[in-house]
Design an enzyme around this catalytic site. Structure first.
Site, mmCIF file in Angstrom:
data_model
loop_
_atom_site.group_PDB
_atom_site.id
_atom_site.type_symbol
_atom_site.label_atom_id
_atom_site.label_comp_id
_atom_site.label_asym_id
_atom_site.label_seq_id
_atom_site.Cartn_x
_atom_site.Cartn_y
_atom_site.Cartn_z
ATOM 1 N N GLY A 140 -5.615 2.780 -7.356
ATOM 2 C CA GLY A 140 -6.226 3.885 -6.623
ATOM 3 C C GLY A 140 -6.684 3.497 -5.229
ATOM 4 C CG ASP A 141 -7.328 3.449 -0.780
ATOM 5 O OD1 ASP A 141 -7.732 2.281 -0.714
ATOM 6 O OD2 ASP A 141 -7.459 4.255 0.168
ATOM 7 C CE LYS B 148 -4.408 1.065 0.173
ATOM 8 N NZ LYS B 148 -5.584 0.265 -0.243
ATOM 9 C CB THR C 128 -14.304 -1.568 -4.988
ATOM 10 O OG1 THR C 128 -13.027 -1.582 -5.604
ATOM 11 C CG2 THR C 128 -14.160 -1.831 -3.508
ATOM 12 C CG ASN D 187 -14.333 3.742 -7.321
ATOM 13 O OD1 ASN D 187 -14.156 2.649 -6.798
ATOM 14 N ND2 ASN D 187 -14.544 3.866 -8.621
HETATM 15 P P1 NDP Z 1 -12.880 8.066 -2.801
HETATM 16 O O1 NDP Z 1 -11.790 9.034 -2.582
HETATM 17 O O2 NDP Z 1 -13.431 7.885 -4.160
HETATM 18 O O3 NDP Z 1 -14.109 8.369 -1.830
HETATM 19 C C1 NDP Z 1 -13.934 8.444 -0.476
HETATM 20 C C2 NDP Z 1 -15.242 8.831 0.175
HETATM 21 O O4 NDP Z 1 -15.130 8.702 1.586
HETATM 22 C C3 NDP Z 1 -15.606 10.289 -0.064
HETATM 23 O O5 NDP Z 1 -16.996 10.427 -0.047
HETATM 24 C C4 NDP Z 1 -14.971 10.979 1.129
HETATM 25 O O6 NDP Z 1 -15.564 12.227 1.472
HETATM 26 C C5 NDP Z 1 -15.219 9.981 2.224
HETATM 27 N N1 NDP Z 1 -14.161 10.102 3.240
HETATM 28 C C6 NDP Z 1 -12.833 9.952 3.034
HETATM 29 N N2 NDP Z 1 -12.155 10.174 4.173
HETATM 30 C C7 NDP Z 1 -13.085 10.460 5.090
HETATM 31 C C8 NDP Z 1 -13.022 10.768 6.457
HETATM 32 N N3 NDP Z 1 -11.840 10.840 7.119
HETATM 33 N N4 NDP Z 1 -14.191 11.000 7.109
HETATM 34 C C9 NDP Z 1 -15.388 10.929 6.458
HETATM 35 N N5 NDP Z 1 -15.499 10.649 5.145
HETATM 36 C C10 NDP Z 1 -14.371 10.414 4.487
HETATM 37 O O7 NDP Z 1 -12.310 6.675 -2.237
HETATM 38 P P2 NDP Z 1 -12.816 5.202 -2.529
HETATM 39 O O8 NDP Z 1 -14.274 5.181 -2.745
HETATM 40 O O9 NDP Z 1 -11.925 4.614 -3.541
HETATM 41 O O10 NDP Z 1 -12.467 4.480 -1.143
HETATM 42 C C11 NDP Z 1 -13.400 4.384 -0.075
HETATM 43 C C12 NDP Z 1 -12.966 3.276 0.870
HETATM 44 O O11 NDP Z 1 -12.952 2.031 0.157
HETATM 45 C C13 NDP Z 1 -11.562 3.425 1.467
HETATM 46 O O12 NDP Z 1 -11.574 2.918 2.775
HETATM 47 C C14 NDP Z 1 -10.713 2.533 0.583
HETATM 48 O O13 NDP Z 1 -9.559 2.078 1.260
HETATM 49 C C15 NDP Z 1 -11.689 1.402 0.308
HETATM 50 N N6 NDP Z 1 -11.411 0.587 -0.875
HETATM 51 C C16 NDP Z 1 -11.297 1.169 -2.103
HETATM 52 C C17 NDP Z 1 -11.071 0.385 -3.214
HETATM 53 C C18 NDP Z 1 -11.019 0.948 -4.577
HETATM 54 O O14 NDP Z 1 -10.921 0.166 -5.535
HETATM 55 N N7 NDP Z 1 -11.111 2.246 -4.777
HETATM 56 C C19 NDP Z 1 -10.893 -1.068 -3.080
HETATM 57 C C20 NDP Z 1 -11.109 -1.577 -1.756
HETATM 58 C C21 NDP Z 1 -11.334 -0.758 -0.703
HETATM 59 P P3 NDP Z 1 -14.778 13.602 1.176
HETATM 60 O O15 NDP Z 1 -14.934 13.817 -0.298
HETATM 61 O O16 NDP Z 1 -15.463 14.616 2.018
HETATM 62 O O17 NDP Z 1 -13.345 13.379 1.572
HETATM 63 O O1 2IT Z 2 -7.969 -1.400 -0.754
HETATM 64 C C1 2IT Z 2 -7.897 -1.874 -1.900
HETATM 65 O O2 2IT Z 2 -8.041 -3.088 -2.109
HETATM 66 C C2 2IT Z 2 -7.688 -0.962 -3.021
HETATM 67 N N1 2IT Z 2 -7.612 0.243 -2.808
HETATM 68 C C3 2IT Z 2 -7.533 -1.493 -4.419
HETATM 69 C C4 2IT Z 2 -6.162 -2.044 -4.644
HETATM 70 C C5 2IT Z 2 -5.824 -2.435 -6.047
HETATM 71 O O3 2IT Z 2 -4.633 -2.730 -6.256
HETATM 72 O O4 2IT Z 2 -6.676 -2.470 -6.928
#
Ligand code: NDP
Ligand code: 2IT
Length: 443
Positions: free
Chosen positions: A164-165, A125, A208, A239
């Site tokens: 991404g994340d 990560k 996801t 996302n």
């Molecule tokens: P994005 O950046 O697309 O979206 C994040 C969302 O969460 C936004 O709505 C954001 O609001 C909110 N958020 C972020 N930080 C905080 C915080 N500290 N308090 C409250 N709200 C918060 O990220 P993703 O959708 O990609 O990721 C969301 C979660 O899913 C994460 O935990 C990530 O690790 C996990 N994940 C993502 C994957 C992926 O493929 N993208 C895969 C597996 C897990 P704001 O805009 O106000 O910051």
């Molecule tokens: O938390 C996760 O699994 C991710 N943010 C996606 C990782 C990836 O390599 O696609």
């Protein structure tokens, strides 16, 4: 002292000031105890000591020039945690809260998650305390290029493949991959989540969120029900949240909440997801703007999104977003199932409350594994220079999520904890990694 307790205490002592990493280790090592007890070979080979120590970790300076011509300095991280079953694989997070502790907790969870997918990917990560919010396109590009100026030498299609994340989506991946290519002269699958125009996989953007809903589909089936007519509370509006909302609605459910870091919206009639997509994906705005689209919806600042009545909860924002107070609300309102879209959405106390109150619970490393699974499919397409259809990728994703559910459930049953998917997922993920580590000797 039990082997797991001793390793946990030593790792905590060795890494003070890393509370999120301690939290992730505690959950995993405690649930591994029954299996470790049956298999002294793991202690003999020091498998746990090796698992909690990253193979290597980088912390680097990321200088960049803002639109005023001033130099800004951020901190970059990459933790290459474990390569027992494949090249390091895991996302990059850009958020002001990013610290070594957060990157290590995410990297540690990623090892088990990636193992559960059944695909050949190790765990890693990365990220930075850079905040993309409010930055211009040029500033985001300048930052991404500088991040890669340092990181490019440690990554590669057979070495370490980021994605991404939080704060890193298609735009940031594009800038980083472009810079990687310029620096190395290599057009390889060294990044996933790429645009479809330059080697990305169809279905990765959706993976996801869709995968999370496929996981819940399996959980509901065990409970003898399905999504049809259910109220789904979703947190976040990024996302994962958006595509979880779309698939839930496709399956006949009504999504009643979405949120961001400022507050949440409650729309009992069912969230208009196209409106959320426009606010978030097109305008990069705030969820509060949603009420200008739907007069029946209400916006709550600083409220607890879990206080809205729901049947299913899908936390999709960030770690520790569903704690004891949120669990209490879900229990009170008769919620039947929770699956973590975000990594470590809950803490141990909240997880236990949910489980003890018969709320079927899936941890993130199982429930959100669809994203990294399709990343691994993107790697497979890149290395064989082919591109699969959306339907093909989605079909594989749905099967992978069913396999993860079945193996987690079966493992929980095998160790006398039927239906405890936290234990089942940790044990199933661990078994494969430990086996690979044993076979490769003391490395
Ligand atoms: P994005 O950046 O697309 O979206 C994040 C969302 O969460 C936004 O709505 C954001 O609001 C909110 N958020 C972020 N930080 C905080 C915080 N500290 N308090 C409250 N709200 C918060 O990220 P993703 O959708 O990609 O990721 C969301 C979660 O899913 C994460 O935990 C990530 O690790 C996990 N994940 C993502 C994957 C992926 O493929 N993208 C895969 C597996 C897990 P704001 O805009 O106000 O910051
Ligand atoms: O938390 C996760 O699994 C991710 N943010 C996606 C990782 C990836 O390599 O696609």
């Amino acid at each position: 002292m039990l082997y797991t307790d001793r390793v946990l205490q030593e790792a905590i002592d060795k890494n003070p000031n890393e509370p999120e990493f301690h939290q992730a280790m505690t959950e995993i090592l405690h649930t591994l105890q029954p299996f470790i007890d049956d298999n002294p070979k793991y202690e003999k080979a020091r498998i746990l000591e090796r698992l909690v120590e990253p193979e290597r970790q980088f912390i680097f300076r990321v200088p960049w020039v803002d639109d005023n011509g001033d130099i800004q300095v951020n901190r970059g991280y990459r933790v290459q945690f474990n390569s027992a079953i494949g090249p390091y694989k895991g996302g990059i997070r850009f958020h002001p809260s990013v610290s070594l502790s957060i990157i290590k907790f995410l990297g540690f969870e990623q090892i088990f998650k990636n193992s559960l997918t059944g695909l050949p990917i190790g765990g890693g990560k990365g990220g930075s305390d850079f905040d993309p919010k409010g930055k211009s396109e040029r500033e985001v590009m300048a930052f991404c290029q500088s991040f890669m100026d340092e990181f490019y030498r440690y990554m590669g299609a057979d070495q370490d493949v980021p994605a991404g994340d939080i704060g890193v989506g298609g735009r940031e991946v594009g800038y980083m991959f472009g810079q990687f290519k310029r620096l190395t002269g290599l057009y390889t699958g060294a990044f996933t989540g790429k645009g479809i125009a330059y080697g990305g996989s169809l279905g990765r953007t959706e993976a996801t969120g869709y995968g999370l809903v496929y996981m819940m589909e399996n959980m509901l089936s065990t409970l003898g029900t399905n999504f049809s007519g259910k109220r789904v509370a979703i947190s976040g509006s990024g996302n994962v949240a958006i595509y979880a909302a779309i698939k839930s609605a496709q399956f006949g459910a009504k999504v009643v909440t979405m949120s961001d870091s400022n507050g949440y919206v409650h729309d009992p009639e069912g969230i208009d997801i196209e409106a959320v997509k426009e606010i978030k994906e097109v305008r990069r705005g705030r969820i509060s703007e949603y009420i200008t689209y739907r007069s029946n919806a209400k916006y709550y600042e600083n409220g607890l999104v879990w206080s809205a009545p729901c049947d299913i909860a899908l936390p999709c924002a960030t770690q520790n977003e569903l704690l004891e107070d949120g669990a209490q609300e879900l229990i009170k309102n008769g919620c039947i199932a929770v699956a973590e879209g975000s990594n470590m959405s809950t803490n141990l106390a909240a997880t236990k409350m949910l489980q003890n109150n018969n709320i079927f619970f899936s941890p993130g490393k199982a429930a959100n594994a669809g994203g990294v699974a399709v990343s691994a499919l993107e790697m497979a397409q890149n290395s064989s220079r082919v591109a699969w259809s959306f339907e093909e990728v989605d079909y594989k994703l749905r099967n992978i999520m069913a396999d993860i559910y079945n193996s987690s459930y079966a493992t929980s049953e095998q160790y006398g904890m039927k239906g405890n998917l936290v234990a089942g997922a940790n044990l199933a993920g661990f078994k494969k990694i430990a086996e690979a580590m044993l076979l490769q000797g003391a490395v």
